[in-house]
Enzyme design. Structure first.
Site, mmCIF file in Angstrom:
data_model
loop_
_atom_site.group_PDB
_atom_site.id
_atom_site.type_symbol
_atom_site.label_atom_id
_atom_site.label_comp_id
_atom_site.label_asym_id
_atom_site.label_seq_id
_atom_site.Cartn_x
_atom_site.Cartn_y
_atom_site.Cartn_z
ATOM 1 N N CYS A 65 -0.449 16.799 -3.474
ATOM 2 C CA CYS A 65 0.803 16.041 -3.453
ATOM 3 C C CYS A 65 1.681 16.402 -4.657
ATOM 4 O O CYS A 65 1.180 16.492 -5.787
ATOM 5 C CB CYS A 65 0.513 14.540 -3.464
ATOM 6 S SG CYS A 65 2.013 13.535 -3.305
ATOM 7 N N CYS A 69 2.486 9.826 -9.031
ATOM 8 C CA CYS A 69 2.041 8.427 -9.081
ATOM 9 C C CYS A 69 0.745 8.313 -9.887
ATOM 10 O O CYS A 69 -0.275 8.896 -9.519
ATOM 11 C CB CYS A 69 1.827 7.892 -7.668
ATOM 12 S SG CYS A 69 3.263 8.104 -6.584
ATOM 13 N N CYS A 72 -2.857 7.514 -8.364
ATOM 14 C CA CYS A 72 -3.312 8.231 -7.178
ATOM 15 C C CYS A 72 -4.167 9.454 -7.502
ATOM 16 O O CYS A 72 -3.778 10.300 -8.309
ATOM 17 C CB CYS A 72 -2.113 8.646 -6.332
ATOM 18 S SG CYS A 72 -2.581 9.389 -4.757
ATOM 19 N N CYS A 109 -4.639 3.848 11.008
ATOM 20 C CA CYS A 109 -3.597 4.162 10.040
ATOM 21 C C CYS A 109 -3.650 5.649 9.708
ATOM 22 O O CYS A 109 -4.643 6.128 9.138
ATOM 23 C CB CYS A 109 -3.775 3.333 8.778
ATOM 24 S SG CYS A 109 -3.840 1.545 9.104
ATOM 25 N N CYS A 142 -0.422 3.077 13.029
ATOM 26 C CA CYS A 142 0.496 2.950 11.894
ATOM 27 C C CYS A 142 0.555 4.296 11.182
ATOM 28 O O CYS A 142 -0.478 4.909 10.923
ATOM 29 C CB CYS A 142 0.005 1.861 10.938
ATOM 30 S SG CYS A 142 1.044 1.640 9.462
ATOM 31 N N CYS A 202 4.824 -2.375 7.198
ATOM 32 C CA CYS A 202 3.623 -2.670 6.413
ATOM 33 C C CYS A 202 3.919 -2.244 4.988
ATOM 34 O O CYS A 202 4.192 -1.063 4.738
ATOM 35 C CB CYS A 202 2.431 -1.895 6.999
ATOM 36 S SG CYS A 202 0.899 -2.042 6.051
ATOM 37 N N ARG A 272 -3.729 -8.072 4.072
ATOM 38 C CA ARG A 272 -4.855 -7.167 4.275
ATOM 39 C C ARG A 272 -5.554 -6.855 2.953
ATOM 40 O O ARG A 272 -4.920 -6.423 1.989
ATOM 41 C CB ARG A 272 -4.371 -5.869 4.916
ATOM 42 C CG ARG A 272 -5.489 -4.886 5.254
ATOM 43 C CD ARG A 272 -4.936 -3.618 5.870
ATOM 44 N NE ARG A 272 -4.047 -3.938 6.975
ATOM 45 C CZ ARG A 272 -3.142 -3.090 7.469
ATOM 46 N NH1 ARG A 272 -2.995 -1.898 6.925
ATOM 47 N NH2 ARG A 272 -2.380 -3.450 8.474
#
Length: 400
Positions: A65, A69, A72, A109, A142, A202, A272
């Protein structure tokens, strides 16, 4: 306790608590923790009974990626020894999804690392959605692909996607401390695009990154205003090789208080219990079921969760039941109203059409609560952070 009675009454009316009330929940002493859980449990049962919705993650593309962040393991510059692979083929993703559905998952998901999808990526994910829907009738799908460009949410909806996930993660005021390659506003805009396309939104948060109680309340109030149908609450998994590897700020008791606060602020929303529950709640996980009505089954994106059968046993032993495919998750008033603030009957304080906030109770939360919790946190349980080596992207069977 007057505070808890007030919060229960507001939760049953879908009325927004004051900031002071939300802060007070986070500052509740451990001696009163079960009272907090019982109170928030009344609100949870009012809107969701004793049902628990199961969700299953499929990591379509792991690592690699370009975003930074800090939390992560897939970030730019991460030295975490996670699985790294490019896009799964639609049939591979469908096979992975089928394992979760067979284990009881109602929603799949589909997640891919990266800043956001290209149009070619949307085509690829659309084919994957179609493959999953063909093999698993009635399953919800999702997508979580990062920041969306114009028209991409509509294309995903046309392909059969039911929902789109994009978390706010932390408060607007501290967002720049954890990510510099995109902004908080970028995330809000993507959620709005998903809602405009008719996708169920979400959006949630990550707790345990060194934030204050005020930051936690800020992001949860922002989520209430954003009005997603589902709010995942993640607890930071401090991966070695990431900037937040030494952030061990959570105790099981603090996690329960955070979940209770989210339930009071978002009473009729699917709350959740997401990543990090095994690491930070540990043996207290069953108590969390009195606060949340949804969990992930088995493993996460780059870390392993407890065995899928252990999740099912935990739900049954705690006196709850897995939500069936034929059951509508959300309360009727939210389903009928659709997206937007029409789902907040009795006044929607964030939108300015509700009653003015009440006076703060005497037991208002101390802004020093976060540092107190940090000092009281147990020794880092690095042994509970296990990198995923099975399931999607491997030749080994998934944990579902």
């Amino acid at each position: 306790m007057d505070l808890l009675n007030t919060l229960v009454d507001k939760g049953l009316r879908r009325e927004l608590p004051t900031r002071e009330e939300a802060l007070a929940v986070l500052a509740t002493p451990d001696d009163e923790l079960l009272d907090v859980v019982a109170a928030a449990g009344k609100v949870r049962r009012q809107w969701f009974g004793r049902r628990v919705k199961l969700n299953y993650l499929v990591n379509l593309k792991s690592g690699l990626c370009p975003e930074d962040c800090s939390y992560c393991s897939q970030r730019l510059g991460s030295k975490a020894e996670i699985l790294k692979y490019t896009w799964l083929k639609p049939d591979e993703a469908s096979k992975a999804a089928a394992a979760g559905v067979a284990g009881g998952a109602k929603r799949v998901c589909l997640v891919a690392s990266g800043r956001g999808p290209t149009d070619r990526d949307v085509d690829r994910v659309s084919q994957t959605i179609e493959a999953i829907k063909e093999q698993n009738e009635g399953v919800e799908v999702c997508a979580c692909l990062g920041l969306l460009s114009e028209g991409q949410a509509d294309r995903l909806r046309s392909a059969g996607a039911d929902a789109y996930n994009h978390n706010l993660n932390t408060s607007e005021g501290t967002y720049g401390d954890i990510t510099t390659t995109h902004t908080y506003a970028d995330r809000v805009e993507t959620v709005h695009q998903a809602q405009a396309a008719g996708l169920s939104a979400c959006s949630g948060l990550i707790a345990g990154m060194g934030e204050s109680d005020s930051d936690l309340v800020d992001v949860v109030f922002a989520l209430r205003e954003l009005d997603p149908d589902s709010v995942p609450v993640n607890f930071l998994i401090p991966f070695e090789g990431t900037p937040l590897a030494k952030e061990w700020n959570l105790t099981p008791q603090r996690c329960l208080r955070i979940l209770a606060m989210v339930r009071f602020v978002c009473p009729d929303v699917e709350v959740r219990l997401a990543g990090g529950r095994e690491v930070h709640l540990r043996t207290m996980q069953p108590l969390a079921l009195h606060l949340v009505n949804s969990i992930f089954l088995g493993d996460y994106l780059t870390s392993e969760g407890q065995a899928g059968q252990a999740d099912l046993d935990m739900i049954a032993d705690a006196g709850f039941e897995v939500e069936g495919a034929g059951t509508t998750t959300l309360p009727g008033h939210r389903v009928d109203a659709g997206a937007g603030c029409g789902s907040h009957a009795g006044g929607c304080a964030p939108c300015g059409d509700g009653p003015e906030a009440e006076t703060a109770p005497a037991e208002a939360a101390s802004t020093k609560a976060a540092s107190t919790e940090t000092a009281a946190a147990q020794a880092a349980r690095t042994d509970l952070v296990t990198v995923r080596r099975r399931g999607a992207g491997t030749d080994l069977a998934p944990n579902a």
